[in-house]
Scaffold this motif. Structure first.
Motif, PDB file in Angstrom:
ATOM      1  N   MET A  78       0.832  -1.201   0.000  1.00  0.00           N
ATOM      2  CA  MET A  78       0.000   0.000   0.000  1.00  0.00           C
ATOM      3  C   MET A  78       0.869   1.255   0.000  1.00  0.00           C
ATOM      4  O   MET A  78       1.958   1.262   0.569  1.00  0.00           O
ATOM      5  N   GLY A  79       0.351   2.316  -0.583  1.00  0.00           N
ATOM      6  CA  GLY A  79       0.992   3.612  -0.488  1.00  0.00           C
ATOM      7  C   GLY A  79       0.559   4.304   0.798  1.00  0.00           C
ATOM      8  O   GLY A  79      -0.461   3.951   1.398  1.00  0.00           O
ATOM      9  N   THR A  80       1.341   5.280   1.221  1.00  0.00           N
ATOM     10  CA  THR A  80       1.017   6.041   2.413  1.00  0.00           C
ATOM     11  C   THR A  80       1.046   7.520   2.063  1.00  0.00           C
ATOM     12  O   THR A  80       2.080   8.036   1.642  1.00  0.00           O
ATOM     13  N   LEU A  81      -0.085   8.194   2.197  1.00  0.00           N
ATOM     14  CA  LEU A  81      -0.199   9.619   1.918  1.00  0.00           C
ATOM     15  C   LEU A  81      -0.355  10.335   3.254  1.00  0.00           C
ATOM     16  O   LEU A  81      -1.456  10.457   3.770  1.00  0.00           O
ATOM     17  N   VAL A  82       0.756  10.768   3.825  1.00  0.00           N
ATOM     18  CA  VAL A  82       0.695  11.354   5.166  1.00  0.00           C
ATOM     19  C   VAL A  82       0.252  12.813   5.110  1.00  0.00           C
ATOM     20  O   VAL A  82       0.381  13.484   4.096  1.00  0.00           O
ATOM     21  N   TRP A  83      -0.291  13.261   6.216  1.00  0.00           N
ATOM     22  CA  TRP A  83      -0.644  14.674   6.355  1.00  0.00           C
ATOM     23  C   TRP A  83      -0.173  15.127   7.726  1.00  0.00           C
ATOM     24  O   TRP A  83      -0.066  14.339   8.653  1.00  0.00           O
ATOM     25  N   GLY A  84       0.149  16.387   7.843  1.00  0.00           N
ATOM     26  CA  GLY A  84       0.679  16.925   9.084  1.00  0.00           C
ATOM     27  C   GLY A  84      -0.238  17.971   9.682  1.00  0.00           C
ATOM     28  O   GLY A  84      -0.201  19.124   9.279  1.00  0.00           O
ATOM     29  N   PRO A  85      -1.066  17.570  10.622  1.00  0.00           N
ATOM     30  CA  PRO A  85      -1.969  18.535  11.244  1.00  0.00           C
ATOM     31  C   PRO A  85      -1.208  19.544  12.090  1.00  0.00           C
ATOM     32  O   PRO A  85      -0.220  19.200  12.726  1.00  0.00           O
ATOM     33  N   LEU A  86      -1.660  20.775  12.084  1.00  0.00           N
ATOM     34  CA  LEU A  86      -0.996  21.815  12.861  1.00  0.00           C
ATOM     35  C   LEU A  86      -1.637  22.000  14.227  1.00  0.00           C
ATOM     36  O   LEU A  86      -0.978  21.910  15.244  1.00  0.00           O
ATOM     37  N   LEU A  87      -2.899  22.287  14.277  1.00  0.00           N
ATOM     38  CA  LEU A  87      -3.574  22.524  15.554  1.00  0.00           C
ATOM     39  C   LEU A  87      -4.334  21.273  15.963  1.00  0.00           C
ATOM     40  O   LEU A  87      -5.551  21.210  15.913  1.00  0.00           O
ATOM     41  N   THR A  88      -3.613  20.240  16.354  1.00  0.00           N
ATOM     42  CA  THR A  88      -4.287  19.028  16.796  1.00  0.00           C
ATOM     43  C   THR A  88      -4.893  19.274  18.163  1.00  0.00           C
ATOM     44  O   THR A  88      -4.391  20.061  18.946  1.00  0.00           O
ATOM     45  N   GLY A  89      -5.960  18.622  18.439  1.00  0.00           N
ATOM     46  CA  GLY A  89      -6.646  18.812  19.712  1.00  0.00           C
ATOM     47  C   GLY A  89      -8.132  19.023  19.500  1.00  0.00           C
ATOM     48  O   GLY A  89      -8.910  18.924  20.436  1.00  0.00           O
ATOM     49  N   HIS A  90      -8.517  19.326  18.289  1.00  0.00           N
ATOM     50  CA  HIS A  90      -9.925  19.477  17.944  1.00  0.00           C
ATOM     51  C   HIS A  90     -10.362  18.284  17.105  1.00  0.00           C
ATOM     52  O   HIS A  90      -9.593  17.771  16.305  1.00  0.00           O
ATOM     53  N   GLY A  91     -11.611  17.864  17.290  1.00  0.00           N
ATOM     54  CA  GLY A  91     -12.143  16.759  16.512  1.00  0.00           C
ATOM     55  C   GLY A  91     -12.664  17.185  15.159  1.00  0.00           C
ATOM     56  O   GLY A  91     -12.877  16.360  14.284  1.00  0.00           O
ATOM     57  N   LYS A  92     -12.893  18.481  14.989  1.00  0.00           N
ATOM     58  CA  LYS A  92     -13.388  19.020  13.723  1.00  0.00           C
ATOM     59  C   LYS A  92     -12.602  20.287  13.413  1.00  0.00           C
ATOM     60  O   LYS A  92     -11.831  20.756  14.237  1.00  0.00           O
ATOM     61  N   PRO A  93     -12.803  20.884  12.227  1.00  0.00           N
ATOM     62  CA  PRO A  93     -12.015  22.063  11.859  1.00  0.00           C
ATOM     63  C   PRO A  93     -12.135  23.216  12.858  1.00  0.00           C
ATOM     64  O   PRO A  93     -13.160  23.408  13.497  1.00  0.00           O
ATOM     65  N   VAL A  94     -11.031  23.964  12.960  1.00  0.00           N
ATOM     66  CA  VAL A  94     -10.981  25.164  13.807  1.00  0.00           C
ATOM     67  C   VAL A  94     -11.596  26.309  13.020  1.00  0.00           C
ATOM     68  O   VAL A  94     -11.228  26.557  11.878  1.00  0.00           O
TER      69      VAL A  94
END
Length: 166
Positions: A78-94
């Protein structure tokens, strides 16, 4: 996907959409390792289309996927398409943010109806990051993320999490 796959007579299953040329590959996001293994096993057993990619969160400070997830995706091709969240801690968009008058704290509000307070003091934040970073930052990792800069320990002092080899 359902709207694109059901138009033109397709049944809407990922396998049918792939055969019809409407989908090139299917993937998942934030799937636990056990879910990837189970999905691959079920697809093989039932002759269904397999997931081709996984999209986990990944950053220089959040490297947990290196232990289990990446070896499993590699084993299944499988391929892996990573993403890097900045403001983690919220379950939905800020959707709201504000600084305190002294500039030491950032308050963020999310669509999940939560508020998170972020300490902006660089020294305190660096100490917390160094205490939580696992696995340790290696010189080779530094070269990957900061190729134009000489290696220097972001977590200096006794008990540093920095190692020089793999």
């Amino acid at each position: 996907m359902s709207a694109a796959c059901t138009s033109g007579g397709s049944s809407g299953s990922p396998g049918t959409c792939r055969r019809d040329g409407k989908v090139r590959a299917i993937g998942a996001s934030h799937t636990p390792v056990s879910g990837i293994v189970e999905a691959q096993w079920v697809a093989e057993r039932r002759g269904l289309a397999r997931f081709h990619t996984e999209q986990p969160a990944y950053s220089i400070l959040n490297r947990g996927i290196e232990r289990e997830l990446l070896p499993v995706t590699q084993r299944f091709g499988m391929g892996t398409l990573v993403w890097g969240p900045l403001l983690t801690g919220h379950g939905k968009p800020v959707d709201a943010l504000a600084f305190t008058p002294d500039g030491r704290t950032l308050a963020t509000g999310g669509e999940d109806r939560t508020t998170v307070l972020w300490d902006l003091d660089v020294e305190r934040t660096a100490a917390r990051i160094c205490a939580r970073t696992d696995p340790a930052l290696l010189a080779a990792d530094w070269a990957t993320y900061f190729p134009d800069r000489p290696f220097r320990s972001p977590c200096p002092g006794p008990g540093s999490l920095i190692r020089t080899g793999r």
